[in-house]
Write a protein that holds these residues in place. Structure first.
Motif, PDB file in Angstrom:
ATOM      1  N   HIS A 193       0.809  -1.335  -0.483  1.00  0.00           N
ATOM      2  CA  HIS A 193      -0.210  -0.230   0.079  1.00  0.00           C
ATOM      3  C   HIS A 193       0.588   1.221  -0.272  1.00  0.00           C
ATOM      4  O   HIS A 193       0.544   2.354   0.464  1.00  0.00           O
ATOM      5  CB  HIS A 193      -1.099   0.333   0.910  1.00  0.00           C
ATOM      6  N   HIS A 232      12.800   8.792   6.786  1.00  0.00           N
ATOM      7  CA  HIS A 232      11.624   9.042   6.052  1.00  0.00           C
ATOM      8  C   HIS A 232      10.877   7.955   6.920  1.00  0.00           C
ATOM      9  O   HIS A 232       9.590   8.314   6.946  1.00  0.00           O
ATOM     10  CB  HIS A 232      11.889   8.918   4.456  1.00  0.00           C
ATOM     11  N   LEU A 275       3.595   8.873   6.127  1.00  0.00           N
ATOM     12  CA  LEU A 275       2.097   9.190   6.720  1.00  0.00           C
ATOM     13  C   LEU A 275       1.348   8.056   7.189  1.00  0.00           C
ATOM     14  O   LEU A 275       0.295   8.580   8.172  1.00  0.00           O
ATOM     15  CB  LEU A 275       0.759   9.089   5.493  1.00  0.00           C
TER      16      LEU A 275
HETATM   17  N1  LIG Z   1      10.408   2.379   1.529  1.00  0.00           N
HETATM   18  C1  LIG Z   1       9.367   2.761   0.697  1.00  0.00           C
HETATM   19  C2  LIG Z   1       8.509   3.705   0.656  1.00  0.00           C
HETATM   20  C3  LIG Z   1       7.731   4.026   0.034  1.00  0.00           C
HETATM   21  C4  LIG Z   1       6.446   5.027   0.964  1.00  0.00           C
HETATM   22  O1  LIG Z   1       6.685   5.259   2.609  1.00  0.00           O
HETATM   23  N2  LIG Z   1       5.713   5.401   0.290  1.00  0.00           N
HETATM   24  C5  LIG Z   1       4.487   6.840   1.041  1.00  0.00           C
HETATM   25  C6  LIG Z   1       5.220   7.912   0.314  1.00  0.00           C
HETATM   26  S1  LIG Z   1       6.448   9.325   0.391  1.00  0.00           S
HETATM   27  C7  LIG Z   1       3.592   6.398   0.548  1.00  0.00           C
HETATM   28  O2  LIG Z   1       2.944   5.753  -0.053  1.00  0.00           O
HETATM   29  N3  LIG Z   1       2.464   5.966   1.977  1.00  0.00           N
HETATM   30  C8  LIG Z   1       1.258   6.075   1.981  1.00  0.00           C
HETATM   31  C9  LIG Z   1       0.850   5.872   3.672  1.00  0.00           C
HETATM   32  O3  LIG Z   1       1.402   6.010   4.312  1.00  0.00           O
HETATM   33  O4  LIG Z   1      -0.485   5.186   3.828  1.00  0.00           O
HETATM   34  C10 LIG Z   1       9.973   2.819  -0.765  1.00  0.00           C
HETATM   35  O5  LIG Z   1      11.076   3.992  -0.743  1.00  0.00           O
HETATM   36  O6  LIG Z   1      10.034   3.235  -1.788  1.00  0.00           O
END
Ligand SMILES: N[C@@H](CCC(=O)N[C@@H](CS)C(=O)NCC(=O)O)C(=O)O
Length: 233
Positions: free
Chosen positions: A70, A124, A129
Motif C-alpha cells: 500500500h 523517512h 503518512l
Molecule cells: N520504503 C518505501 C517507502 C514508500 C513510502 O513510504 N511511500 C509513502 C509516500 S512517500 C506512501 O505511500 N505512504 C502511504 C501511507 O503511508 O499510507 C520506498 O522507498 O519506496
C-alpha cells in the motif's frame, strides 16, 4: 481513480518498453524515482495515486494488487512491476547505466548508499503518512507530540548527513562528487518534506548548498512536486 496521466517527458524514451510510474505529487519516495528517471533521460507516464482522497487510493484493490505494501511508488516497465524507491533506482541504474547514480569505486558506492539509506531507511519511514496516522489515531498522540516526533527524527538524520557530506565530499557540488548520485535523489525530496512540516533546515548549510546545486538541474526541477500532473493548480 488511478487514470493514467501524461507527463511532459523531458527527453525521449530509451526503451521499447513503456515506463509507468504510480506516483503522488508530494510523495518523497516517488520524487526520488522521478529524479532518477529524469537524470537517465527516460520518458515515463504517471498514474496518480492520491494518498488522502477516497481514504487513500494506495489502499484500493486496483493498486494493492500491484503493491501489497500500500505504498507509493511502483514502477511498471513493460510487464514488470517494481517496488521500493531504492530498488527501483538500482534497477534504473543497472538497466540504463549512464549517467551513473553510483560512483565507480566500491568505497564510493558504499558511502553514497549509506547516505541514501540514512534518509530512506532511518528518516523517512519514521515520518511517513501511515506512521503519523498511527500516532494520532491509534496512540492518540496530540498534534504537538506528532510534530515533536517528526522534528526529532528529521533533525537527528539531517545532523548526521550534514557532518558526512561536509567531511567526505570529493567536491563542493553534490552529496558525493561532481555529479548527482543516489544520495542526492534522496536528499532533495527529504528537504522538501522537511519544509512542508516546518522543520528549520537553515541549520544545515551544507545540505542546502547541495540542494541548490541539484535544483539548478532540469532533471531535479522537472521532478519537483509542483511540476507534477496531479499537483493542485
Ligand atoms: N520504503 C518505501 C517507502 C514508500 C513510502 O513510504 N511511500 C509513502 C509516500 S512517500 C506512501 O505511500 N505512504 C502511504 C501511507 O503511508 O499510507 C520506498 O522507498 O519506496
Amino acid at each position: 481513480m488511478l487514470a493514467p496521466a501524461a507527463t511532459a517527458p523531458i527527453i525521449q524514451a530509451m526503451s521499447d518498453h513503456t515506463l509507468t510510474l504510480y506516483s503522488y505529487w508530494r510523495s518523497s519516495a516517488a520524487y526520488r524515482v522521478r529524479i532518477g528517471l529524469n537524470l537517465k533521460g527516460l520518458a515515463y507516464a504517471q498514474v496518480p495515486v492520491h494518498l488522502v482522497q477516497d481514504g487513500g487510493q494506495q489502499h484500493a484493490a486496483a493498486y494493492t494488487t500491484l503493491n501489497p505494501q500500500h505504498l507509493i511508488p511502483s514502477l511498471q516497465h513493460g510487464d514488470l512491476i517494481l517496488r521500493q524507491s531504492l530498488a527501483i533506482l538500482d534497477y534504473l541504474d543497472e538497466t540504463w547505466p549512464q549517467p551513473a547514480l553510483l560512483p565507480a569505486d566500491a568505497a564510493g558506492r558504499a558511502h553514497v548508499r549509506a547516505l541514501a539509506q540514512m534518509i530512506a531507511c532511518d528518516i523517512h519511514p519514521l515520518n511517513n503518512l501511515r506512521v503519523m496516522q498511527y500516532l494520532g489515531r491509534e496512540l492518540a498522540q496530540p498534534s504537538a507530540a506528532q510534530d515533536a516526533w517528526m522534528q526529532h527524527w528529521m533533525h537527528t538524520g539531517f545532523a548526521a548527513l550534514e557532518t558526512l557530506t561536509a567531511r567526505t565530499s570529493r567536491s563542493a557540488g553534490f552529496c558525493f562528487g561532481p555529479a548527482p548520485t543516489l544520495a542526492d535523489c534522496c536528499l532533495v525530496p527529504q528537504l522538501y518534506n522537511a519544509r512542508r512540516f516546518k522543520i528549520d533546515v537553515g541549520r544545515y548549510p551544507r545540505l542546502l548548498e547541495i540542494e541548490a546545486a541539484c535544483l539548478a538541474l532540469p532533471a531535479f526541477h522537472a521532478a519537483a512536486p509542483e511540476q507534477q500532473p496531479d499537483a493542485p493548480a
